[in-house]
Design a protein around this motif. Structure first.
Motif, mmCIF file in Angstrom:
data_model
loop_
_atom_site.group_PDB
_atom_site.id
_atom_site.type_symbol
_atom_site.label_atom_id
_atom_site.label_comp_id
_atom_site.label_asym_id
_atom_site.label_seq_id
_atom_site.Cartn_x
_atom_site.Cartn_y
_atom_site.Cartn_z
ATOM 1 N N UNK A 48 0.872 -1.166 0.000
ATOM 2 C CA UNK A 48 0.000 0.000 0.000
ATOM 3 C C UNK A 48 0.913 1.220 0.000
ATOM 4 N N UNK A 49 0.732 2.091 -0.984
ATOM 5 C CA UNK A 49 1.626 3.222 -1.180
ATOM 6 C C UNK A 49 0.828 4.489 -1.451
ATOM 7 N N UNK A 50 1.427 5.632 -1.101
ATOM 8 C CA UNK A 50 0.890 6.895 -1.610
ATOM 9 C C UNK A 50 1.730 7.284 -2.815
ATOM 10 N N UNK A 51 1.100 8.075 -3.678
ATOM 11 C CA UNK A 51 1.784 8.554 -4.874
ATOM 12 C C UNK A 51 1.087 9.844 -5.300
ATOM 13 N N UNK A 52 1.841 10.743 -5.918
ATOM 14 C CA UNK A 52 1.189 11.926 -6.454
ATOM 15 C C UNK A 52 0.195 11.488 -7.523
ATOM 16 N N UNK A 53 -0.927 12.178 -7.568
ATOM 17 C CA UNK A 53 -1.938 11.861 -8.565
ATOM 18 C C UNK A 53 -1.431 12.275 -9.937
ATOM 19 N N UNK A 54 -1.849 11.534 -10.932
ATOM 20 C CA UNK A 54 -1.463 11.857 -12.297
ATOM 21 C C UNK A 54 -1.548 10.638 -13.178
ATOM 22 N N UNK A 55 -1.174 10.821 -14.422
ATOM 23 C CA UNK A 55 -1.219 9.713 -15.352
ATOM 24 C C UNK A 55 -0.717 10.119 -16.720
ATOM 25 N N UNK A 56 -0.905 9.246 -17.653
ATOM 26 C CA UNK A 56 -0.372 9.419 -18.995
ATOM 27 C C UNK A 56 -0.919 10.629 -19.718
ATOM 28 N N UNK A 57 -0.024 11.280 -20.444
ATOM 29 C CA UNK A 57 -0.390 12.398 -21.306
ATOM 30 C C UNK A 57 -0.798 11.800 -22.649
ATOM 31 N N UNK A 58 -2.007 12.093 -23.077
ATOM 32 C CA UNK A 58 -2.511 11.529 -24.328
ATOM 33 C C UNK A 58 -1.912 12.251 -25.531
ATOM 34 N N UNK A 59 -1.881 11.571 -26.669
ATOM 35 C CA UNK A 59 -1.348 12.174 -27.898
ATOM 36 C C UNK A 59 -2.054 13.492 -28.176
ATOM 37 N N UNK A 60 -1.260 14.537 -28.408
ATOM 38 C CA UNK A 60 -1.810 15.849 -28.725
ATOM 39 C C UNK A 60 -2.264 16.651 -27.517
ATOM 40 N N UNK A 61 -2.155 16.083 -26.334
ATOM 41 C CA UNK A 61 -2.617 16.756 -25.116
ATOM 42 C C UNK A 61 -1.442 17.499 -24.466
ATOM 43 N N UNK A 89 4.467 16.588 6.576
ATOM 44 C CA UNK A 89 5.248 15.691 7.426
ATOM 45 C C UNK A 89 4.723 14.259 7.350
ATOM 46 N N UNK A 90 3.405 14.105 7.339
ATOM 47 C CA UNK A 90 2.825 12.768 7.216
ATOM 48 C C UNK A 90 3.194 12.132 5.876
ATOM 49 N N UNK A 91 3.177 12.933 4.812
ATOM 50 C CA UNK A 91 3.515 12.408 3.487
ATOM 51 C C UNK A 91 4.975 11.941 3.446
ATOM 52 N N UNK A 149 12.320 7.712 -4.240
ATOM 53 C CA UNK A 149 13.404 8.369 -4.969
ATOM 54 C C UNK A 149 12.871 9.426 -5.931
ATOM 55 N N UNK A 150 11.709 9.166 -6.519
ATOM 56 C CA UNK A 150 11.102 10.102 -7.464
ATOM 57 C C UNK A 150 10.301 11.183 -6.757
ATOM 58 N N UNK A 151 9.496 10.788 -5.786
ATOM 59 C CA UNK A 151 8.514 11.704 -5.211
ATOM 60 C C UNK A 151 9.065 12.622 -4.124
ATOM 61 N N UNK A 152 9.950 12.130 -3.274
ATOM 62 C CA UNK A 152 10.413 12.938 -2.137
ATOM 63 C C UNK A 152 11.145 14.200 -2.596
ATOM 64 N N UNK A 153 12.067 14.140 -3.563
ATOM 65 C CA UNK A 153 12.710 15.388 -3.994
ATOM 66 C C UNK A 153 11.709 16.417 -4.543
ATOM 67 N N UNK A 154 10.699 15.944 -5.252
ATOM 68 C CA UNK A 154 9.695 16.856 -5.803
ATOM 69 C C UNK A 154 8.867 17.458 -4.670
ATOM 70 N N UNK A 155 8.466 16.640 -3.723
ATOM 71 C CA UNK A 155 7.691 17.135 -2.585
ATOM 72 C C UNK A 155 8.496 18.179 -1.811
ATOM 73 N N UNK A 156 9.753 17.909 -1.552
ATOM 74 C CA UNK A 156 10.592 18.871 -0.835
ATOM 75 C C UNK A 156 10.742 20.167 -1.634
ATOM 76 N N UNK A 157 10.902 20.064 -2.938
ATOM 77 C CA UNK A 157 11.000 21.241 -3.800
ATOM 78 C C UNK A 157 9.703 22.050 -3.749
ATOM 79 N N UNK A 158 8.564 21.377 -3.823
ATOM 80 C CA UNK A 158 7.268 22.057 -3.770
ATOM 81 C C UNK A 158 7.078 22.763 -2.426
#
Length: 173
Positions: A51-64, A137-139, A157-166
């Motif tokens: 069970x994990x948390x992750x930033x919401x998001x998903x694939x960018x569609x062609x032309x989007x 802090x909880x995140x 490795x992907x999410x923590x640097x972005x969260x700290x930057x934000x």
């Protein structure tokens, strides 16, 4: 505004080959109270169980455009209407297990309204996605708590640097 850019490797699974690339829009969503909005995923797949948390998001569609993709994805996954304020990071990472390289475009988004998510059947059944509202802090503790497994380490490795930057960007306002 400084754009965070990282190129990450998958040190969890052996690299055989990468045969496809996926452009993804992701968001750090915050509200006036300083709370952050994530997806919580219950996974039972080739990456293992967890069970994990992750930033919401998903694939960018062609032309989007990435900013349009993040608005669409946040409405689908979180039921959130947002103001997409700015792109804050581009993180490239690989998942050797599925032979994929991701180009993640992260946006800082302010929550405007929250409604019901509009998940696909696959998202509901395969990942059991739900909304998770956390303090910063909880995140950070959630990401750290799951570094005992391969997928948790890749996500952190992907999410923590972005969260700290934000959080740094938000504190400068």
């Amino acid at each position: 505004m400084e754009l965070l850019q990282l190129e990450l490797s998958d040190n969890e699974w052996p690299l055989e080959y990468i045969d496809h690339e996926r452009n993804i829009a992701r968001a750090i969503v915050y509200d006036d109270r300083g709370l952050l909005y994530f997806t919580r995923l219950v996974r039972q797949d080739e990456f293992g169980d967890g069970v994990f948390i992750e930033t919401a998001g998903g694939g960018i569609e062609d032309g989007e455009a990435p900013v349009d993709a993040i608005r669409r994805e946040l409405k689908e996954e979180l039921g959130a209407e947002v103001a997409a304020e700015q792109e804050i990071a581009v993180i490239c990472d690989c998942y050797n297990l599925i032979h994929r390289r991701n180009i993640n475009h992260y946006f800082l988004c302010k929550l405007i309204a929250l409604g019901k998510p509009h998940l696909t059947r696959q998202e509901q059944e395969r990942f059991s996605i739900s909304r998770s509202v956390l303090t910063p802090q909880e995140a950070l503790r959630e990401y750290e708590a799951h570094t005992d497994c391969a997928l948790g380490r890749l996500l952190a490795a992907r999410e923590v640097p972005v969260l700290q930057h934000a959080l740094k960007l938000l504190s400068q306002r």
